[in-house]
Each structure stands twice: as C-alpha cells, then as structure tokens.
Design a protein around this motif. Sequence first.
Motif, PDB file in Angstrom:
ATOM      1  N   ASP A 128     112.371  51.833 -62.055  1.00  0.00           N
ATOM      2  CA  ASP A 128     113.077  50.872 -61.848  1.00  0.00           C
ATOM      3  C   ASP A 128     113.063  50.217 -60.340  1.00  0.00           C
ATOM      4  O   ASP A 128     113.460  51.149 -59.546  1.00  0.00           O
ATOM      5  N   ILE A 129     112.718  49.061 -60.125  1.00  0.00           N
ATOM      6  CA  ILE A 129     112.593  48.393 -59.003  1.00  0.00           C
ATOM      7  C   ILE A 129     113.007  47.004 -59.141  1.00  0.00           C
ATOM      8  O   ILE A 129     112.410  46.197 -59.758  1.00  0.00           O
ATOM      9  N   PHE A 176     102.680  58.044 -47.176  1.00  0.00           N
ATOM     10  CA  PHE A 176     103.863  57.180 -47.052  1.00  0.00           C
ATOM     11  C   PHE A 176     105.212  57.572 -47.517  1.00  0.00           C
ATOM     12  O   PHE A 176     105.290  58.865 -48.227  1.00  0.00           O
ATOM     13  N   ILE A 177     106.248  56.942 -47.386  1.00  0.00           N
ATOM     14  CA  ILE A 177     107.588  57.145 -47.548  1.00  0.00           C
ATOM     15  C   ILE A 177     108.319  56.552 -48.272  1.00  0.00           C
ATOM     16  O   ILE A 177     107.984  55.361 -48.673  1.00  0.00           O
ATOM     17  N   VAL A 178     109.026  57.105 -49.412  1.00  0.00           N
ATOM     18  CA  VAL A 178     109.711  56.417 -50.495  1.00  0.00           C
ATOM     19  C   VAL A 178     111.204  56.687 -50.299  1.00  0.00           C
ATOM     20  O   VAL A 178     111.833  57.807 -50.195  1.00  0.00           O
ATOM     21  N   GLU A 202     116.451  56.926 -64.503  1.00  0.00           N
ATOM     22  CA  GLU A 202     115.026  56.494 -63.993  1.00  0.00           C
ATOM     23  C   GLU A 202     115.022  56.480 -62.633  1.00  0.00           C
ATOM     24  O   GLU A 202     116.204  56.451 -61.763  1.00  0.00           O
ATOM     25  N   LEU A 203     113.808  56.715 -62.000  1.00  0.00           N
ATOM     26  CA  LEU A 203     113.543  56.600 -60.565  1.00  0.00           C
ATOM     27  C   LEU A 203     113.791  55.251 -60.134  1.00  0.00           C
ATOM     28  O   LEU A 203     113.102  54.370 -60.452  1.00  0.00           O
ATOM     29  N   LEU A 204     114.743  54.939 -59.007  1.00  0.00           N
ATOM     30  CA  LEU A 204     115.120  53.844 -58.635  1.00  0.00           C
ATOM     31  C   LEU A 204     114.672  53.495 -57.509  1.00  0.00           C
ATOM     32  O   LEU A 204     115.183  54.301 -56.319  1.00  0.00           O
ATOM     33  N   VAL A 205     113.723  52.721 -56.957  1.00  0.00           N
ATOM     34  CA  VAL A 205     112.977  52.441 -55.696  1.00  0.00           C
ATOM     35  C   VAL A 205     113.532  51.482 -54.738  1.00  0.00           C
ATOM     36  O   VAL A 205     113.716  50.359 -55.420  1.00  0.00           O
ATOM     37  N   PHE A 206     113.675  51.859 -53.540  1.00  0.00           N
ATOM     38  CA  PHE A 206     114.426  50.881 -52.894  1.00  0.00           C
ATOM     39  C   PHE A 206     113.496  50.246 -51.943  1.00  0.00           C
ATOM     40  O   PHE A 206     113.266  49.201 -51.804  1.00  0.00           O
ATOM     41  N   GLU A 207     112.554  51.166 -51.375  1.00  0.00           N
ATOM     42  CA  GLU A 207     111.472  50.675 -50.312  1.00  0.00           C
ATOM     43  C   GLU A 207     110.625  51.928 -50.326  1.00  0.00           C
ATOM     44  O   GLU A 207     110.939  52.890 -50.444  1.00  0.00           O
TER      45      GLU A 207
END
Length: 418
Positions: A201-202, A356-358, A367-372
């Motif tokens: 989820d983004i 890279f960093i998540v 669900e995996l909620l991605v902020f940046e």
Amino acid sequence: MQHPALSPIGTTASAQFAERIGFAQLTRQAFEGVDLHPLRDQLLARISEGTAQAGEGLDLSLIAQLLGEKQAGLAIQAEVLTFHRLFRSPCAVEKPRLRVLALAAAIDMGGNTPIEFLLEDTDIELLTLYVIDGVGLPEQLPDHDVAIVVASDSEECREALAVIERAAPRWPRPLLNRPNLIANLDRDKLYRLISGIAGLDIPATVGATRAQLTDLSHGRIECAEIVGELRYPMIVRPRGTHAGVGLAKIDDAGALAAYLAEREEQEFFVARFVDYVSPDGLYRKYRLAMVDGKPYACHMAIADRWDIWYLNANMAFNVEKRAEEAVFMLDFDHAFAARHKSALDEMSRRVGLDYFIVDCAENQQGELLVFEADNTAVVHNMDSPAVFPYKPPQMRKIFAAFTAMLSRRAEAGARSAS
C-alpha cells in the motif's frame, strides 16, 4: 574540466586526494555529546594562518552544520570545493583490499548517502569525489575497483546526477546506484513506480501548488480534482522536506487554511492519510535497508502518534519498546521479511537500486505500507550498546552485506574487463 561527449573515461592512480576526519567520526562525536567548538576553533585558526588543508576545510564545513550553522557550513564547503573535490576518509588498514569511489553532490550533510558508516572499521578504502555544477567530472578519475553514486534525488543534485548519468555508459569500473534510478525516488515518482504491487500500500502522492491548496481550503475545488483518491484527512508537507519538517495531518478545509497561513512554501506534496494504528493503540514504523535486493532491519520505532521518527519515539527510555524492537530484529527474516517477501522483492526489482532505504509500516489489512524510499537515510551503529545491546550485531550484519556486495561487483567487473 567536463568530459567531451564521446571521450573515454580513464582512471589514474596519481589523483591527489585530501585526507579528512570524515562524516562518521564527527557525527558520532556530536551524537555522543562531544563539544565540537574547540575543534572548530582550531580549524578556523589554521585557515586564518593559511596552513589548513582541503580536508580540514571540508571537516570544518561539517562541524558547522552539526553545530546548527547550516548556511555557514555550506559556504565553507562551496569555497573548499572550488579548489579541491577528492577526499579520502579514514581507513582501518594501511593496505586496503578494495577501493570504493563515492560520487557525491555539493549539498548539505544529509544530501548524500552517509556511506562512511557502512564502511567504517573495514579494509575498504573510501574516496569521495564531489561532482560540481558547471564543472563536471575530471578527465582522469582516481583509480578504484567499484563506484557508487551517493547523491540524492533532491533538486539540488539534479545536475550532478545528470553529469554522472551521461558518463555512466563509459565508466571504467562497476557503477552502483545509477543516477537515472535514484531520480525515481522523489515521493510522487516513487508512487508511480511501485503502485499496484500486490500486498503493498502506497498512497498516491502528488504535487500541489499553494494556489491549488488555497482553492481547496476555500471550497473552490474538490480533493479529487488534485488526485482521485485524495480526501480528508490528508497528509501535507512542503516539497523537498524530510524528517517531518512541515508535515501535517489535515482533517478539514479549515485546518488546511490554518496550515497554509503558517507556511511560506509554494509547492507541496499531498496524500491521503492512512491510519496504521495497531490494535493496542500504538503506531509502529520500520526502517529497512535493501542491499542487493535483500531486506535488513534497521530499526523499529513505537509511539502513540502517527508522525513517528526514531528520536521522537523515545525508544531509549522505554524498556518494553526496546524489547519489542529486539524481537523484531531477531525474528525479522522469518517474520516481517517473510510476510512481505513478495512485495519487497517486487519493490526492489522496480526500484532497481543496489542499495536503498525504505521507511514503512503495516496497514490495518496487514499490507506493507510504504512511506518513502531513498538512498541517503542514515544507517549507523552509534546507539549505546548498553541501552541497545541487540543493535550492534544487526548493524554489523547490514554492513557485512553491503561490503560483500561491493566485493562481488568489483570481482565481476574485474572478470569482465579481463
């Protein structure tokens, strides 16, 4: 001098570098509360006497920034980089087994990957070459086994990234974190890149002008006219900011008008708010390092507020939170990473970067909620082992993965060259 368009890029072992104390050592001292004023005064005296070396000037620039004097630090950095652009960080051994060239932009201390933390106390030599607007790359690069782009996706780095990207097809050694891929990490571009991944989820993150948000606050336009899924409550932040600067949750039009009255920026990012609170009423935010496609746990922040970053979660003062973070790290491969393996694998494939960093969480549907995602977030081993005994082994695991990746890429490059 910048490369002619079609000229080959060469390397030379004779490139002159300037020695410096470096990012890791100075940042660690500041983190531990060491007073940096005496060192600053010492370096200022050497500059006044005309005896300071270029590396000392760059160290002084960083010290000024660590002391909160950002503009003074950037002015010192700009002056140093007019006459010297290649710097060597401290190396733990006299004869390194691997030489890494980091390609950096002339930006503030948070604008380049803090790669020194990843290579500290290893047998790897780190040279950093600053790519300056209007100057470009030198005709002869310093000799190296592998190169990595450490400049960020920020607007200030655009020209540096473009210069490196033009030279990338002719690079004499393996080149990691290609600039064209770094440019995809800005918040609106990242959404377009990784949306639609199953189990991820983004929120749609889009740019909005002050005029648009003003119209929205006065009811002249609807949320959906900015982006279809936008609604109240929403997240607003000034474009180009990080670490929570200007970040706000806006519940209605009145709150938006009040927010705009307090801000001077003209460009913003907006996104729908996702309430990722856990059943116990706490929020949990995670930082992952993606190294050659594999995720590693960096930290877990737990707080009673949605706008978390590690420091405001006060993890150092809560033994229960630290115990949960320790379990998160210990079980990471078989728990969090396993739950989200498919989403993480596909995200890594689409992003395409070697490192890279998540920053992420889990939404209420699991669900995996991605902020940046970015390539410059700090991954370090500065936390007290007495307070965080579980962290040093985990950080060493990340560092080992990173150095192993560099070695593999260097060896592959040497084989292809032969």
